[in-house]
Design an enzyme around this catalytic site. Structure first.
Site, PDB file in Angstrom:
ATOM      1  N   HIS A  61       8.970  -6.682 -13.889  1.00  0.00           N
ATOM      2  CA  HIS A  61       9.690  -6.082 -15.002  1.00  0.00           C
ATOM      3  C   HIS A  61       9.226  -6.619 -16.357  1.00  0.00           C
ATOM      4  O   HIS A  61       8.627  -7.693 -16.425  1.00  0.00           O
ATOM      5  CB  HIS A  61      11.201  -6.337 -14.830  1.00  0.00           C
ATOM      6  N   ASP A  75       8.868 -11.116 -14.864  1.00  0.00           N
ATOM      7  CA  ASP A  75       8.910 -11.742 -13.544  1.00  0.00           C
ATOM      8  C   ASP A  75       7.847 -11.217 -12.580  1.00  0.00           C
ATOM      9  O   ASP A  75       7.964 -11.399 -11.373  1.00  0.00           O
ATOM     10  CB  ASP A  75      10.296 -11.542 -12.924  1.00  0.00           C
ATOM     11  N   SER A  87      14.747  -0.017 -11.745  1.00  0.00           N
ATOM     12  CA  SER A  87      15.006  -1.285 -12.440  1.00  0.00           C
ATOM     13  C   SER A  87      14.627  -1.261 -13.909  1.00  0.00           C
ATOM     14  O   SER A  87      15.104  -2.089 -14.683  1.00  0.00           O
ATOM     15  CB  SER A  87      14.265  -2.429 -11.757  1.00  0.00           C
TER      16      SER A  87
END
Length: 382
Positions: free
Chosen positions: A350, A347, A39
């Site tokens: 990340h 969040d 990610s």
């Protein structure tokens, strides 16, 4: 004039010329980037396969969801932009993609070593690094077959020679470490399987080299012990929290992984004589955003910008963008903060766009690289 004096003067002149010869090197021309990762660099892979990263992801730059788990751009976006290339399309995204300048095989939740579980049960992607390589191999072969049809295909797919001139970027390994902890492994048990993880990483680099890849830009893994989703889910003793608020055991494992990764890179340089491999210490940069947050403009180095409740504004059951029904109405509880640029973490998992940009600006000149090579010179051997 004696022959010894002549030789001495000649040798001195060569030494004096060396810096100018180095400075005379031209910046690299990378016609494409092929990215592999999780990610930290996923520009839409997981979203294409399992549904879009929901609002408010993407709000700070794209105006809405854009396949990225962040409020805006990622480090890989800034890398592409600095090299004069458009943002990378995710290989798995069939809508509006342009692969003429490369492709992104990263997906959020990816690991180096395949996980014997499902995305729904564990949160880890089935598209591990070996699968990303299979996708790349297939793309390299089939893109050239389709490109020969001409027309729009010729404009949307890379040239054959671009594969050997491209920059191959990697940012993966974080999830291999957290997967062990989330499976109730001890720190020693996690460390025990790191060599196998690194062996699999080494194999993939060798495969890509055999496919013609020559220029590699490899990020080490970040300080996972400074991430809210780790600190909330895996409690540690008070004495294991460092002076910056991070969980030391998890950061020590990340450093253990990075030490091994650097050894792997050193061995790859010996095994792959025509490869140019740059190892980038993003761990140090990311840790400095926490340890020296205010110096870099971040008033909230640990607390998530977007989330719901708790010490770090993180709740694994009510994440960023989460909604609940109250009195028959849908209510947003996972709301973003007013100014994401003051936060390092977006969040709980990340980084924010502001943090990503700060990371990029500090690594682009080679200050955190081994060898200390700027990004735009990463085709040259040091």
């Amino acid at each position: 004039m004696s022959s010894i004096l002549v030789i001495t003067i000649f040798a001195i002149s060569l030494v004096n010329l060396t810096p100018s010869l180095v400075l005379a090197r031209k910046p690299c021309h990378f016609p494409a980037i092929f990215n592999f990762g999780d990610s930290n660099s996923d520009t839409g892979g997981l979203s294409a396969a399992f549904g879009q990263a929901p609002p408010p992801n993407g709000q700070s730059y794209f105006g809405g969801p854009a396949g990225r788990y962040a409020d805006g751009r990622l480090v890989i976006d800034f890398i592409a932009q600095s090299l004069g290339l458009p943002y990378l399309s995710a290989f798995l995204d069939s809508v509006g993609s342009n692969f003429s300048h490369g492709a992104n095989f990263a997906t959020a939740g990816s690991t180096i070593r395949p996980q014997n579980t499902t995305l729904h049960r564990s949160g880890f992607s089935p598209i591990s690094l070996n699968v990303q390589y299979y996708e790349f191999h297939d793309f390299q072969v089939r893109s050239q077959v389709v490109r020969k049809r001409g027309g729009v295909y010729e404009t949307l797919l890379p040239k054959e020679e671009d594969f050997s001139s491209a920059l191959y970027t990697f940012d993966i390994g974080q999830n291999d470490l957290t997967a062990g902890y989330f499976s109730n492994m001890s720190t020693n048990e996690v460390k025990a399987y790191v060599p196998d993880v690194l062996n699999q990483f080494q194999t993939i680099i060798q495969y890509i080299y055999n496919q013609g890849g020559r220029y590699f830009w490899i990020h080490n893994t970040g300080p996972v012990g400074c991430l809210p989703y780790v600190m909330e889910r895996i409690p540690v003793l008070a004495g294991q929290i460092d002076k910056y608020g991070c969980a030391s055991p998890f950061n020590e494992v990340a450093q253990f992984f990075n030490h091994g990764l650097k050894k792997v890179v050193e061995q790859l340089r010996k095994d792959l004589p025509n490869a140019t491999i740059t190892y980038v210490d993003v761990y140090s940069v990311k840790f400095s955003l926490v340890s020296q947050g205010r110096k870099h403009g971040f008033s909230q180095p640990l607390r998530a910008c977007c989330g719901h409740g708790g010490k770090y504004n993180y709740n694994k059951n009510l994440g960023c963008g989460a909604k609940i029904y109250k009195d028959g109405k849908e209510v947003l509880v996972g709301a973003p903060c007013k100014d994401p640029s003051t936060h390092v973490n977006w969040d709980g998992v990340h980084f924010t766009q502001a943090a990503n940009q700060c990371i990029f600006e500090r690594i682009v000149d080679g200050s955190f690289s081994d060898p200390p090579t700027p990004l735009n010179m990463a085709c040259h051997k040091n």
